[in-house]
Design a protein around this motif. Structure first.
Motif, PDB file in Angstrom:
ATOM      1  N   GLY A   1      -8.433   9.789  23.442  1.00 58.61           N
ATOM      2  CA  GLY A   1      -7.289  10.655  23.693  1.00 58.61           C
ATOM      3  C   GLY A   1      -6.243  10.023  24.575  1.00 58.61           C
ATOM      4  O   GLY A   1      -6.166   8.789  24.698  1.00 58.61           O
ATOM      5  N   VAL A   2      -5.459  10.882  25.203  1.00 58.34           N
ATOM      6  CA  VAL A   2      -4.356  10.439  26.046  1.00 58.34           C
ATOM      7  C   VAL A   2      -4.572  10.953  27.465  1.00 58.34           C
ATOM      8  O   VAL A   2      -5.327  11.897  27.697  1.00 58.34           O
ATOM      9  N   MET A   3      -3.903  10.300  28.409  1.00 58.82           N
ATOM     10  CA  MET A   3      -4.040  10.686  29.817  1.00 58.82           C
ATOM     11  C   MET A   3      -2.715  10.493  30.537  1.00 58.82           C
ATOM     12  O   MET A   3      -1.820   9.779  30.055  1.00 58.82           O
TER      13      MET A   3
ATOM     14  N   PHE B   1       1.497   7.149  32.081  1.00 57.48           N
ATOM     15  CA  PHE B   1       0.798   7.705  30.927  1.00 57.48           C
ATOM     16  C   PHE B   1      -0.019   6.610  30.251  1.00 57.48           C
ATOM     17  O   PHE B   1       0.300   5.422  30.362  1.00 57.48           O
ATOM     18  N   GLY B   2      -1.075   7.022  29.552  1.00 58.64           N
ATOM     19  CA  GLY B   2      -1.935   6.026  28.947  1.00 58.64           C
ATOM     20  C   GLY B   2      -2.818   6.586  27.846  1.00 58.64           C
ATOM     21  O   GLY B   2      -2.728   7.760  27.482  1.00 58.64           O
ATOM     22  N   ILE B   3      -3.686   5.724  27.336  1.00 58.51           N
ATOM     23  CA  ILE B   3      -4.626   6.078  26.285  1.00 58.51           C
ATOM     24  C   ILE B   3      -6.022   5.661  26.722  1.00 58.51           C
ATOM     25  O   ILE B   3      -6.182   4.787  27.582  1.00 58.51           O
ATOM     26  N   LYS B   4      -7.040   6.278  26.129  1.00 59.59           N
ATOM     27  CA  LYS B   4      -8.408   5.916  26.469  1.00 59.59           C
ATOM     28  C   LYS B   4      -9.342   6.273  25.318  1.00 59.59           C
ATOM     29  O   LYS B   4      -9.024   7.118  24.477  1.00 59.59           O
ATOM     30  N   ALA B   5     -10.512   5.632  25.305  1.00 59.81           N
ATOM     31  CA  ALA B   5     -11.529   5.906  24.289  1.00 59.81           C
ATOM     32  C   ALA B   5     -12.872   5.480  24.854  1.00 59.81           C
ATOM     33  O   ALA B   5     -12.952   4.697  25.815  1.00 59.81           O
TER      34      ALA B   5
ATOM     35  N   GLN C   1     -30.164  17.123  13.921  1.00 58.64           N
ATOM     36  CA  GLN C   1     -29.134  16.925  14.940  1.00 58.64           C
ATOM     37  C   GLN C   1     -28.032  17.957  14.761  1.00 58.64           C
ATOM     38  O   GLN C   1     -27.791  18.467  13.668  1.00 58.64           O
ATOM     39  N   ASN C   2     -27.396  18.245  15.871  1.00 58.49           N
ATOM     40  CA  ASN C   2     -26.262  19.159  15.888  1.00 58.49           C
ATOM     41  C   ASN C   2     -25.101  18.434  16.568  1.00 58.49           C
ATOM     42  O   ASN C   2     -25.200  18.064  17.742  1.00 58.49           O
ATOM     43  N   ARG C   3     -24.025  18.222  15.833  1.00 61.11           N
ATOM     44  CA  ARG C   3     -22.855  17.523  16.375  1.00 61.11           C
ATOM     45  C   ARG C   3     -21.677  18.488  16.440  1.00 61.11           C
ATOM     46  O   ARG C   3     -21.239  19.028  15.421  1.00 61.11           O
ATOM     47  N   SER C   4     -21.169  18.702  17.656  1.00 59.14           N
ATOM     48  CA  SER C   4     -20.049  19.621  17.878  1.00 59.14           C
ATOM     49  C   SER C   4     -18.835  18.831  18.354  1.00 59.14           C
ATOM     50  O   SER C   4     -18.948  17.965  19.232  1.00 59.14           O
ATOM     51  N   THR C   5     -17.693  19.120  17.785  1.00 56.39           N
ATOM     52  CA  THR C   5     -16.450  18.430  18.133  1.00 56.39           C
ATOM     53  C   THR C   5     -15.555  19.357  18.952  1.00 56.39           C
ATOM     54  O   THR C   5     -15.268  20.484  18.529  1.00 56.39           O
ATOM     55  N   TYR C   6     -15.126  18.860  20.093  1.00 53.03           N
ATOM     56  CA  TYR C   6     -14.283  19.638  21.006  1.00 53.03           C
ATOM     57  C   TYR C   6     -12.952  18.930  21.258  1.00 53.03           C
ATOM     58  O   TYR C   6     -12.865  17.699  21.190  1.00 53.03           O
ATOM     59  N   ILE C   7     -11.950  19.712  21.565  1.00 52.52           N
ATOM     60  CA  ILE C   7     -10.721  19.201  22.173  1.00 52.52           C
ATOM     61  C   ILE C   7     -10.808  19.591  23.647  1.00 52.52           C
ATOM     62  O   ILE C   7     -10.785  20.778  23.989  1.00 52.52           O
ATOM     63  N   ASP C   8     -10.933  18.586  24.503  1.00 51.76           N
ATOM     64  CA  ASP C   8     -11.156  18.814  25.933  1.00 51.76           C
ATOM     65  C   ASP C   8      -9.893  18.573  26.750  1.00 51.76           C
ATOM     66  O   ASP C   8      -9.113  17.653  26.466  1.00 51.76           O
ATOM     67  N   LEU C   9      -9.742  19.401  27.784  1.00 54.22           N
ATOM     68  CA  LEU C   9      -8.625  19.255  28.715  1.00 54.22           C
ATOM     69  C   LEU C   9      -9.171  19.148  30.135  1.00 54.22           C
ATOM     70  O   LEU C   9      -9.344  20.153  30.824  1.00 54.22           O
ATOM     71  N   PRO C  10      -9.469  17.924  30.596  1.00 53.99           N
ATOM     72  CA  PRO C  10      -9.890  17.746  31.994  1.00 53.99           C
ATOM     73  C   PRO C  10      -8.674  17.765  32.926  1.00 53.99           C
ATOM     74  O   PRO C  10      -7.627  17.198  32.598  1.00 53.99           O
TER      75      PRO C  10
ATOM     76  N   ILE D   1      -4.116   9.162  46.384  1.00 55.01           N
ATOM     77  CA  ILE D   1      -4.509  10.350  45.627  1.00 55.01           C
ATOM     78  C   ILE D   1      -3.549  10.596  44.470  1.00 55.01           C
ATOM     79  O   ILE D   1      -2.333  10.414  44.597  1.00 55.01           O
ATOM     80  N   SER D   2      -4.114  11.042  43.337  1.00 52.77           N
ATOM     81  CA  SER D   2      -3.290  11.407  42.190  1.00 52.77           C
ATOM     82  C   SER D   2      -3.929  12.543  41.407  1.00 52.77           C
ATOM     83  O   SER D   2      -5.138  12.764  41.468  1.00 52.77           O
ATOM     84  N   PHE D   3      -3.078  13.269  40.670  1.00 51.53           N
ATOM     85  CA  PHE D   3      -3.544  14.284  39.725  1.00 51.53           C
ATOM     86  C   PHE D   3      -3.610  13.631  38.357  1.00 51.53           C
ATOM     87  O   PHE D   3      -2.667  13.004  37.903  1.00 51.53           O
ATOM     88  N   HIS D   4      -4.754  13.802  37.670  1.00 42.05           N
ATOM     89  CA  HIS D   4      -5.020  13.021  36.462  1.00 42.05           C
ATOM     90  C   HIS D   4      -5.497  13.942  35.321  1.00 42.05           C
ATOM     91  O   HIS D   4      -6.697  14.139  35.140  1.00 42.05           O
ATOM     92  N   PRO D   5      -4.578  14.522  34.531  1.00 37.99           N
ATOM     93  CA  PRO D   5      -4.982  15.323  33.371  1.00 37.99           C
ATOM     94  C   PRO D   5      -5.192  14.444  32.138  1.00 37.99           C
ATOM     95  O   PRO D   5      -4.605  13.363  32.014  1.00 37.99           O
ATOM     96  N   GLU D   6      -6.015  14.925  31.219  1.00 35.67           N
ATOM     97  CA  GLU D   6      -6.287  14.214  29.975  1.00 35.67           C
ATOM     98  C   GLU D   6      -6.348  15.225  28.826  1.00 35.67           C
ATOM     99  O   GLU D   6      -6.576  16.416  29.047  1.00 35.67           O
TER     100      GLU D   6
END
Length: 232
Positions: A92-94, A64-68, A126-135, A103-108
């Motif tokens: 977020g986190v990963m 597990f980890g963090i990223k920005a 400008q238009n700024r939209s904030t999302y919570i993403d789940l890759p 090979i690995s499965f990598h959700p974030e």
């Protein structure tokens, strides 16, 4: 005489049969087209979730980890050529569930700012939209280098429109809340677990709800730094 009479009697039934056949073929084609249009995007996400769940259950190692990082965001579609890139943030986190060394499965789970900028003379907006993403990504690794790709689901949580530095709207009305898309990227991970990556994040759903004649989709380049605890 009898043959002619038989033809006169059976012809209406043949015509009805042909009409029903044409109607059935037309209906099935329309239904298939409708199902494909409505379900293709949901099926893509479902497939990613299914593969991910299967991968987690068969993983040999979990980390597990963090990223920005930084987003270079814009939109693609009809009438978007004059829009400019908007700089935003992502963080977020990963997790990484390895099937093997290759090979690995990598959700974030990421906080991600998207949108666009536009200029016309002295007018700047400008238009700024904030999302919570789940890759939900599949990673292929080779001596520190990795390639990743997979589907992504995002949920719109905030939106701010500005004109010449003044906020004119913070409403999400008229914007599609669920944004489905895909990711393809490349990166490098050091032995200690520190990693660097760049990826393209493309949307496949129209940003407007309801959709109009002109369709626009998110188009984002992401530059990220992360740390995966436990190293490679």
């Amino acid at each position: 005489m009898k043959l002619g009479l038989f033809a006169c009697i059976t012809q209406p039934f043949i015509d009805v049969k042909q009409l029903l056949l044409k109607f059935t073929v037309s209906f099935v084609a329309h239904l298939t087209s409708s199902i494909s249009f409505q379900m293709m995007k949901k099926f893509t996400l479902f497939l990613g979730l299914f593969v991910g769940a299967t991968g987690v259950s068969n993983a040999q190692e979990a980390r597990f980890g963090i990223k920005a990082g930084v987003n270079l965001a814009n939109v693609s579609g009809d009438g978007t050529d004059d829009f400019k890139n908007l700089i935003g943030a992502n963080a977020g986190v990963m997790a990484d569930f390895s099937f093997s060394d290759l090979i690995s499965f990598h959700p974030e789970l990421l906080y991600s700012q998207k949108g666009l900028k536009a200029e016309s003379g002295s007018i700047k907006g400008q238009n700024r939209s904030t999302y919570i993403d789940l890759p939900l990504l599949l990673r292929v690794k080779a001596d520190g280098l990795f390639f990743e790709a997979g589907p992504q689901a995002g949920y719109l949580v905030a939106r701010k429109s500005e004109l010449n530095g003044t906020t004119i709207s913070t409403s999400t009305d008229g914007s599609r809340k669920l944004d489905l898309g895909y990711i393809a990227g490349v990166g490098y991970q050091l032995e200690q677990g520190l990693e660097f990556g760049v990826r393209y994040n493309g949307g496949i759903t129209d940003l407007s709800d309801p959709s109009g004649d002109s369709k626009t989709r998110n188009s984002v380049f992401q530059f990220q730094v992360g740390y995966l605890f436990g190293g490679k």
